[in-house]
Scaffold this active site. Structure first.
Site, PDB file in Angstrom:
ATOM      1  N   GLU A  12       5.310  28.443  -6.875  1.00 24.69           N
ATOM      2  CA  GLU A  12       4.680  27.215  -6.359  1.00 24.69           C
ATOM      3  C   GLU A  12       3.560  27.563  -5.380  1.00 24.69           C
ATOM      4  O   GLU A  12       2.475  26.983  -5.426  1.00 24.69           O
ATOM      5  CB  GLU A  12       5.730  26.348  -5.656  1.00 24.69           C
ATOM      6  CG  GLU A  12       6.794  25.852  -6.603  1.00 24.69           C
ATOM      7  CD  GLU A  12       8.019  25.288  -5.895  1.00 24.69           C
ATOM      8  OE1 GLU A  12       8.540  24.285  -6.366  1.00 24.69           O
ATOM      9  OE2 GLU A  12       8.462  25.849  -4.886  1.00 24.69           O
ATOM     10  N   ASP A 215      16.690  19.954 -12.502  1.00 24.49           N
ATOM     11  CA  ASP A 215      17.946  20.151 -13.243  1.00 24.49           C
ATOM     12  C   ASP A 215      18.932  19.071 -12.797  1.00 24.49           C
ATOM     13  O   ASP A 215      18.682  18.371 -11.823  1.00 24.49           O
ATOM     14  CB  ASP A 215      18.510  21.559 -12.955  1.00 24.49           C
ATOM     15  CG  ASP A 215      18.728  21.794 -11.450  1.00 24.49           C
ATOM     16  OD1 ASP A 215      17.801  22.301 -10.814  1.00 24.49           O
ATOM     17  OD2 ASP A 215      19.793  21.422 -10.931  1.00 24.49           O
TER      18      ASP A 215
HETATM   19  N1  SAH Z   1      17.779  31.819  -9.061  1.00 21.60           N
HETATM   20  C1  SAH Z   1      17.135  32.057  -7.783  1.00 21.60           C
HETATM   21  C2  SAH Z   1      17.659  31.085  -6.760  1.00 21.60           C
HETATM   22  C3  SAH Z   1      17.207  29.682  -6.990  1.00 21.60           C
HETATM   23  S1  SAH Z   1      17.867  28.668  -5.767  1.00 21.60           S
HETATM   24  C4  SAH Z   1      17.466  33.463  -7.299  1.00 21.60           C
HETATM   25  O1  SAH Z   1      18.468  34.015  -7.737  1.00 21.60           O
HETATM   26  O2  SAH Z   1      16.690  33.985  -6.504  1.00 21.60           O
HETATM   27  C5  SAH Z   1      17.177  27.124  -6.188  1.00 21.60           C
HETATM   28  C6  SAH Z   1      15.964  26.679  -5.424  1.00 21.60           C
HETATM   29  O3  SAH Z   1      15.524  25.429  -5.955  1.00 21.60           O
HETATM   30  C7  SAH Z   1      16.229  26.412  -3.961  1.00 21.60           C
HETATM   31  O4  SAH Z   1      15.086  26.721  -3.219  1.00 21.60           O
HETATM   32  C8  SAH Z   1      16.583  24.907  -3.919  1.00 21.60           C
HETATM   33  O5  SAH Z   1      15.959  24.259  -2.839  1.00 21.60           O
HETATM   34  C9  SAH Z   1      16.069  24.317  -5.244  1.00 21.60           C
HETATM   35  N2  SAH Z   1      17.072  23.732  -6.157  1.00 21.60           N
HETATM   36  C10 SAH Z   1      16.763  23.274  -7.402  1.00 21.60           C
HETATM   37  N3  SAH Z   1      17.869  22.849  -8.053  1.00 21.60           N
HETATM   38  C11 SAH Z   1      18.921  23.018  -7.214  1.00 21.60           C
HETATM   39  C12 SAH Z   1      20.333  22.791  -7.335  1.00 21.60           C
HETATM   40  N4  SAH Z   1      20.870  22.332  -8.469  1.00 21.60           N
HETATM   41  N5  SAH Z   1      21.120  23.085  -6.269  1.00 21.60           N
HETATM   42  C13 SAH Z   1      20.579  23.584  -5.136  1.00 21.60           C
HETATM   43  N6  SAH Z   1      19.249  23.853  -4.980  1.00 21.60           N
HETATM   44  C14 SAH Z   1      18.421  23.582  -6.003  1.00 21.60           C
END
Ligand code: SAH
Length: 249
Positions: A12, A215
């Protein structure tokens, strides 16, 4: 006036960075703070990294070191209210830390004695108008039809409501239902917004949180999330920031 913009994902930041002029980078605590002109405004753009601690440190640095006047935190979130579909945008009127529990089964932050942190009213109403326009006009032009179809995005909407944050990626139906039942007027869940909200509350600086649903915060979330970030989120986040900045001009 200088506006701080926080996103949690590098994809982003990279997209928005391309639109910045006269930019220079200052690295503190491993974070690149990019200062410059963004859509006609003075801004500092930064990737917080993921989670509440990372976000709180970033917000504190924006306020103390860069002396920003306002903070926008943008990015993705998992839908909790069943009305929320992938591609919809949520602007927070309130943020809450869903993993805070001081022992009385409330979300109250001890000593501050607040649970639901209120976003700045003027900034939030400006953001809601800006992203509503973006959702109804430009948004579906930002990514190819192939991915709109894949994510089932046809008529994205923008809504106001509570955004919950915690140090957990929510990808279980059971936890999603718990959030829906326990958090007042919850729309979606993420991992940074309410931490930035607490820092801004303590500093007395206006903020708002804007999230696009990536999601359903349920059993399919991990798969949906990675593809959404790569193909859609970076363009949607840039569109949201641009829409807000243009309205602030
Ligand atoms: N897969 C990544 C982590 C992603 S965490 C890794 O392993 O490094 C998800 C990010 O998107 C966070 O910054 C959060 O703010 C947002 N987010 C999107 N969907 C989410 C969900 N279902 N639960 C919590 N955070 C979510």
């Amino acid at each position: 006036m200088t506006i701080g913009v926080i996103c949690a994902m590098q994809e982003e930041i990279n997209e928005i960075h391309k639109d910045m002029q006269s930019d220079r980078t200052t690295t503190i605590a491993g974070r690149d703070f990019i200062s410059g002109t963004l859509y006609g405004q003075n801004a500092v753009l930064v990737m917080s990294r993921i989670g509440k601690v990372a976000a709180a440190v970033t917000a504190a640095l924006l306020l103390e070191h860069f002396k920003v006047d306002k903070i926008l935190i943008c990015g993705t979130a998992g839908g909790v209210d069943p009305q929320m579909n992938v591609g919809d945008i949520v602007v927070a009127d309130y943020s809450v830390q869903h993993d805070m529990n001081p022992g009385d089964n409330s979300f109250r932050i001890p000593l501050l004695d607040v649970d639901y942190l209120k976003s700045d009213e003027a900034l939030t109403s400006l953001a809601l108008q800006a992203v509503s326009e973006y959702a109804s006009a430009q948004m579906t032009r930002d990514i190819p039809q192939e991915y709109l179809d894949k994510f089932h995005i046809s008529a994205p909407k923008a809504v106001l409501g509570t955004i919950a944050s915690g140090d957990q990626f929510i990808c279980e139906k059971e936890k999603n239902t718990w959030l829906y039942e326990h958090v007042k007027n919850i729309k979606c869940v993420e991992m940074e917004g309410a931490a930035v909200a607490q820092v801004c509350y303590e500093w007395g600086v206006p903020f708002t949180v804007i999230r696009v649903i990536s999601d359903g915060a349920n059993d399919d979330s991990s798969v949906d999330f990675d593809l959404f970030i790569e193909k859609a989120a970076r363009f949607f986040t840039r569109g949201i920031v641009r829409a807000c900045f243009e309205r602030m001009a």
